[in-house]
Design an enzyme around this catalytic site. Sequence first.
Site, mmCIF file in Angstrom:
data_model
loop_
_atom_site.group_PDB
_atom_site.id
_atom_site.type_symbol
_atom_site.label_atom_id
_atom_site.label_comp_id
_atom_site.label_asym_id
_atom_site.label_seq_id
_atom_site.Cartn_x
_atom_site.Cartn_y
_atom_site.Cartn_z
ATOM 1 N N LEU A 66 -19.442 21.871 -8.479
ATOM 2 C CA LEU A 66 -20.830 22.028 -8.055
ATOM 3 C C LEU A 66 -20.929 23.117 -6.997
ATOM 4 O O LEU A 66 -20.049 23.253 -6.137
ATOM 5 C CB LEU A 66 -21.375 20.711 -7.491
ATOM 6 C CG LEU A 66 -21.334 19.505 -8.434
ATOM 7 C CD1 LEU A 66 -22.109 18.342 -7.831
ATOM 8 C CD2 LEU A 66 -21.880 19.867 -9.817
ATOM 9 N N GLY A 111 -16.477 19.159 -9.673
ATOM 10 C CA GLY A 111 -17.382 19.207 -10.820
ATOM 11 C C GLY A 111 -16.776 19.931 -12.023
ATOM 12 O O GLY A 111 -17.156 19.658 -13.163
ATOM 13 N N ASN A 135 -11.558 16.268 -6.049
ATOM 14 C CA ASN A 135 -11.133 16.382 -4.651
ATOM 15 C C ASN A 135 -12.241 16.061 -3.651
ATOM 16 O O ASN A 135 -12.142 16.403 -2.474
ATOM 17 C CB ASN A 135 -10.618 17.807 -4.404
ATOM 18 C CG ASN A 135 -11.682 18.867 -4.691
ATOM 19 O OD1 ASN A 135 -12.446 18.726 -5.650
ATOM 20 N ND2 ASN A 135 -11.752 19.901 -3.895
HETATM 21 N N1 CO8 Z 1 -19.639 26.403 -4.348
HETATM 22 C C1 CO8 Z 1 -20.080 27.522 -3.768
HETATM 23 N N2 CO8 Z 1 -19.294 28.592 -3.500
HETATM 24 C C2 CO8 Z 1 -17.996 28.502 -3.839
HETATM 25 C C3 CO8 Z 1 -17.466 27.354 -4.442
HETATM 26 C C4 CO8 Z 1 -18.347 26.255 -4.704
HETATM 27 N N3 CO8 Z 1 -17.929 25.126 -5.285
HETATM 28 N N4 CO8 Z 1 -16.153 27.551 -4.662
HETATM 29 C C5 CO8 Z 1 -15.868 28.781 -4.201
HETATM 30 N N5 CO8 Z 1 -16.979 29.362 -3.719
HETATM 31 C C6 CO8 Z 1 -17.086 30.725 -3.151
HETATM 32 C C7 CO8 Z 1 -16.109 30.957 -2.014
HETATM 33 O O1 CO8 Z 1 -16.621 30.498 -0.799
HETATM 34 C C8 CO8 Z 1 -15.967 32.472 -2.050
HETATM 35 O O2 CO8 Z 1 -17.110 33.033 -1.444
HETATM 36 P P1 CO8 Z 1 -17.020 34.436 -0.657
HETATM 37 O O3 CO8 Z 1 -16.548 35.433 -1.658
HETATM 38 O O4 CO8 Z 1 -18.407 34.667 -0.192
HETATM 39 O O5 CO8 Z 1 -16.049 34.217 0.467
HETATM 40 C C9 CO8 Z 1 -16.029 32.781 -3.542
HETATM 41 O O6 CO8 Z 1 -16.694 31.659 -4.143
HETATM 42 C C10 CO8 Z 1 -14.668 32.955 -4.184
HETATM 43 O O7 CO8 Z 1 -13.864 31.831 -3.881
HETATM 44 P P2 CO8 Z 1 -12.312 31.962 -3.491
HETATM 45 O O8 CO8 Z 1 -12.086 33.201 -2.695
HETATM 46 O O9 CO8 Z 1 -11.889 30.678 -2.891
HETATM 47 O O10 CO8 Z 1 -11.680 32.166 -4.952
HETATM 48 P P3 CO8 Z 1 -10.191 31.809 -5.444
HETATM 49 O O11 CO8 Z 1 -10.038 32.470 -6.760
HETATM 50 O O12 CO8 Z 1 -9.200 32.102 -4.362
HETATM 51 O O13 CO8 Z 1 -10.177 30.208 -5.638
HETATM 52 C C11 CO8 Z 1 -11.104 28.106 -6.318
HETATM 53 C C12 CO8 Z 1 -10.975 29.616 -6.602
HETATM 54 C C13 CO8 Z 1 -9.757 27.428 -6.510
HETATM 55 C C14 CO8 Z 1 -12.115 27.541 -7.288
HETATM 56 C C15 CO8 Z 1 -11.574 27.912 -4.847
HETATM 57 O O14 CO8 Z 1 -12.713 28.726 -4.647
HETATM 58 C C16 CO8 Z 1 -11.939 26.505 -4.487
HETATM 59 O O15 CO8 Z 1 -11.090 25.671 -4.295
HETATM 60 N N6 CO8 Z 1 -13.269 26.231 -4.351
HETATM 61 C C17 CO8 Z 1 -13.788 24.986 -3.895
HETATM 62 C C18 CO8 Z 1 -13.818 23.999 -4.984
HETATM 63 C C19 CO8 Z 1 -14.393 22.705 -4.519
HETATM 64 O O16 CO8 Z 1 -13.857 22.018 -3.669
HETATM 65 N N7 CO8 Z 1 -15.545 22.326 -5.080
HETATM 66 C C20 CO8 Z 1 -16.175 21.118 -4.733
HETATM 67 C C21 CO8 Z 1 -17.617 21.176 -5.052
HETATM 68 S S1 CO8 Z 1 -18.341 19.560 -4.867
HETATM 69 C C22 CO8 Z 1 -18.407 18.918 -6.459
HETATM 70 O O17 CO8 Z 1 -18.197 19.607 -7.406
HETATM 71 C C23 CO8 Z 1 -18.769 17.463 -6.693
HETATM 72 C C24 CO8 Z 1 -19.690 16.961 -5.670
HETATM 73 C C25 CO8 Z 1 -20.130 15.538 -5.884
HETATM 74 C C26 CO8 Z 1 -21.191 15.179 -4.865
HETATM 75 C C27 CO8 Z 1 -21.261 13.741 -4.563
HETATM 76 C C28 CO8 Z 1 -22.024 13.453 -3.291
HETATM 77 C C29 CO8 Z 1 -22.544 12.062 -3.222
#
Ligand code: CO8
Length: 260
Positions: A66, A111, A135
């Site tokens: 997400l 997500g 995670n």
């Molecule tokens: N949302 C928004 N922006 C994101 C996300 C995301 N999920 N993931 C990455 N980005 C952004 C980064 O901040 C970065 O931005 P910028 O270029 O401005 O610095 C850009 O995308 C590129 O990311 P990375 O440099 O980290 O790219 P990598 O290729 O090194 O890594 C990954 C890719 C492995 C995907 C890494 O970005 C990562 O681990 N991202 C986070 C993933 C995560 O933890 N997502 C959780 C989202 S929450 C969810 O999905 C379920 C929520 C349920 C809610 C329930 C509540 C009740």
Amino acid sequence: TSPKIKVDFDQTTGVAVMHMQSPPVNSLSLDFLTEFCISLEKLEMDKGCRGLIITSNQPKVFSAGLDILEMYGKSPEHCGEFWKVVQEMWLKLYGSNMVTIAAISGSSPAGGCLLSMTCDYRIMADNPRYTIGLNETQLGIVAPFWFKETMVNTVGHRNTEVALQLGLLYKPAEALKIGLVDQLVPEDQVFTVATQTMTKWLTIPEHARQITKSMMRNPTIDKLRTNREADIQNFVSFITKESIQKSLRMYMEMLKQRKA
Ligand code: CO8
């Protein structure tokens, strides 16, 4: 704006492919999910379309889950609208009559993992740099009951209990071991193997397979269908809490620092 999903449908095989192409990391934003639902609905209504492969055109990432920016600093109304389309995506895909295969060509956290688990079969690139899992607890948030049940339905109660509490992200080999993915293949063969696997699944008499699939999945689907509004309210009141907003901010800062 250019489409966030490219859909290829081959009339002769009856197989469609959704290529996610929302740079940089295919995060599931409101716009992305809306487009996803519309594409999915079109394919679902096309009687000639019997199979769907979901994959990513972005290097190294299947989907980052997400879009955190849809949940950070947004109004309760916006969060509610966002959550509704998250539900919609899951309801449509988990209940799809098509054979659905995830061709997981990169990392697939949160997500992204849910999206994969919502398919019938998962093929992942065998690269130890990639991870997959729910995670959420690592962000200080809680995976909702239907995320949890999708995982229980995939890897069983005990694996889910550990995975969810610790917010584990598994390397491909570990993911295969607990059954979170079904098959590992060399990176350049993910799509080819997905296509071959699809051919095999499509040999099964359609109606029998569809009824069997819904028998397995409907109890979970019905639970969300009958509780959608309450689930939205839950999400909105949770995510707009100040402490949760703070956790999200710290997590985003961590993502940026990790990069630097
Ligand atoms: N949302 C928004 N922006 C994101 C996300 C995301 N999920 N993931 C990455 N980005 C952004 C980064 O901040 C970065 O931005 P910028 O270029 O401005 O610095 C850009 O995308 C590129 O990311 P990375 O440099 O980290 O790219 P990598 O290729 O090194 O890594 C990954 C890719 C492995 C995907 C890494 O970005 C990562 O681990 N991202 C986070 C993933 C995560 O933890 N997502 C959780 C989202 S929450 C969810 O999905 C379920 C929520 C349920 C809610 C329930 C509540 C009740």
